[in-house]
Write an enzyme that holds these catalytic residues in place. Structure first.
Site, mmCIF file in Angstrom:
data_model
loop_
_atom_site.group_PDB
_atom_site.id
_atom_site.type_symbol
_atom_site.label_atom_id
_atom_site.label_comp_id
_atom_site.label_asym_id
_atom_site.label_seq_id
_atom_site.Cartn_x
_atom_site.Cartn_y
_atom_site.Cartn_z
ATOM 1 N N ARG A 212 -2.300 -6.838 -7.903
ATOM 2 C CA ARG A 212 -1.270 -7.856 -7.649
ATOM 3 C C ARG A 212 -1.387 -8.922 -8.731
ATOM 4 O O ARG A 212 -1.999 -8.699 -9.755
ATOM 5 C CB ARG A 212 -1.454 -8.442 -6.255
ATOM 6 N N LYS B 240 -15.996 -7.278 5.855
ATOM 7 C CA LYS B 240 -15.141 -7.968 6.831
ATOM 8 C C LYS B 240 -15.185 -7.272 8.192
ATOM 9 O O LYS B 240 -15.355 -6.063 8.261
ATOM 10 C CB LYS B 240 -13.694 -7.960 6.342
ATOM 11 N N HIS C 249 0.839 -1.211 0.000
ATOM 12 C CA HIS C 249 0.000 0.000 0.000
ATOM 13 C C HIS C 249 0.874 1.260 0.000
ATOM 14 O O HIS C 249 0.611 2.215 -0.734
ATOM 15 C CB HIS C 249 -0.891 0.040 1.259
ATOM 16 N N SER D 141 -3.257 -7.988 3.052
ATOM 17 C CA SER D 141 -3.556 -7.696 4.459
ATOM 18 C C SER D 141 -4.028 -8.954 5.174
ATOM 19 O O SER D 141 -3.670 -9.198 6.326
ATOM 20 C CB SER D 141 -4.637 -6.616 4.560
HETATM 21 O O1 PNS Z 1 -8.832 -3.109 0.364
HETATM 22 P P1 PNS Z 1 -10.077 -3.700 -0.211
HETATM 23 O O2 PNS Z 1 -10.868 -4.407 0.876
HETATM 24 O O3 PNS Z 1 -9.812 -4.575 -1.405
HETATM 25 O O4 PNS Z 1 -10.970 -2.468 -0.732
HETATM 26 C C1 PNS Z 1 -12.240 -2.684 -1.334
HETATM 27 C C2 PNS Z 1 -13.003 -1.352 -1.401
HETATM 28 C C3 PNS Z 1 -13.114 -0.736 -0.043
HETATM 29 C C4 PNS Z 1 -12.298 -0.411 -2.344
HETATM 30 C C5 PNS Z 1 -14.442 -1.658 -1.960
HETATM 31 O O5 PNS Z 1 -15.020 -2.672 -1.207
HETATM 32 C C6 PNS Z 1 -15.337 -0.428 -1.935
HETATM 33 O O6 PNS Z 1 -15.196 0.451 -2.735
HETATM 34 N N1 PNS Z 1 -16.258 -0.389 -0.937
HETATM 35 C C7 PNS Z 1 -17.176 0.735 -0.773
HETATM 36 C C8 PNS Z 1 -18.603 0.313 -1.127
HETATM 37 C C9 PNS Z 1 -18.817 0.314 -2.619
HETATM 38 O O7 PNS Z 1 -18.731 1.328 -3.286
HETATM 39 N N2 PNS Z 1 -19.100 -0.882 -3.161
HETATM 40 C C10 PNS Z 1 -19.385 -1.073 -4.563
HETATM 41 C C11 PNS Z 1 -18.128 -1.155 -5.369
HETATM 42 S S1 PNS Z 1 -18.463 -2.126 -6.762
#
Ligand code: PNS
Length: 167
Positions: free
Chosen positions: A96, A48, A24, A134
């Site tokens: 990744r 989560k 990150h 993570s």
């Molecule tokens: O680090 P992560 O867990 O891979 O991040 C995922 C994240 C937080 C970017 C994604 O889950 C997100 O954007 N969540 C906010 C809710 C949302 O907009 N969901 C629809 C996206 S398709």
């Protein structure tokens, strides 16, 4: 003639950051080469159950990436709504090895469908971090494995404390 513009380009780098990894940090630093400002946006309402609170994660990021062009924020609800509220158009994400592709592809397209004018820029995770996630870091730390090369020192210390280990 090239037109100069005073408008700064802002990239929103969203994620769980639970915990922040060296991958990150690398992405934020490389994002700063391309954008005037990077907003690291901690998602509050991912499915989560987090190990670290939003405030803990914010403190880790601020300590690990101290740069005046980096802002740490948090959001709940849809990412596209947050990006609009910030007046931004660019989402930054790391990619990744192959396993990430399908999920990131869906996420980017859903966000494009939901948010007019918002696009996602992917940076390949550097080769030294391409296997680091993570969730793996948490698992290794939980069972006493060494995570010092995978996360910033502040996070390594926080993981040791969380899992009740000394030093
Ligand atoms: O680090 P992560 O867990 O891979 O991040 C995922 C994240 C937080 C970017 C994604 O889950 C997100 O954007 N969540 C906010 C809710 C949302 O907009 N969901 C629809 C996206 S398709």
């Amino acid at each position: 003639m090239t037109q100069s513009t005073t408008q700064e380009t802002v990239a929103i780098y969203p994620g769980s950051f639970d915990p922040l990894t060296s991958g990150h940090v690398d992405l934020v630093q490389r994002g700063l080469v391309m954008f005037d400002k990077v907003v690291v946006a901690i998602a509050e309402n991912v499915r989560k159950t987090p190990l670290f609170s939003v405030e803990e994660r914010r403190a880790h990021i601020l300590k690990a990436v101290s740069d005046p062009r980096v802002e740490v924020d948090s959001f709940s609800g849809l990412l596209v709504d947050y990006v609009h509220r910030r007046g931004a158009r660019i989402v930054l994400r790391g990619l990744r090895a192959l396993a990430d592709f399908e999920y990131e592809f869906q996420l980017a397209h859903m966000n494009r469908r939901l948010g007019a004018g918002i696009d996602t820029i992917f940076l390949m995770t550097s080769e030294k971090d391409f296997f680091v996630s993570s969730s793996l870091v948490k698992e290794v730390a939980q069972f006493g494995g060494a995570v010092d090369s995978l996360v910033p020192p502040i996070v390594a210390a926080a993981l040791k404390k969380k899992f009740g280990r000394k030093g």
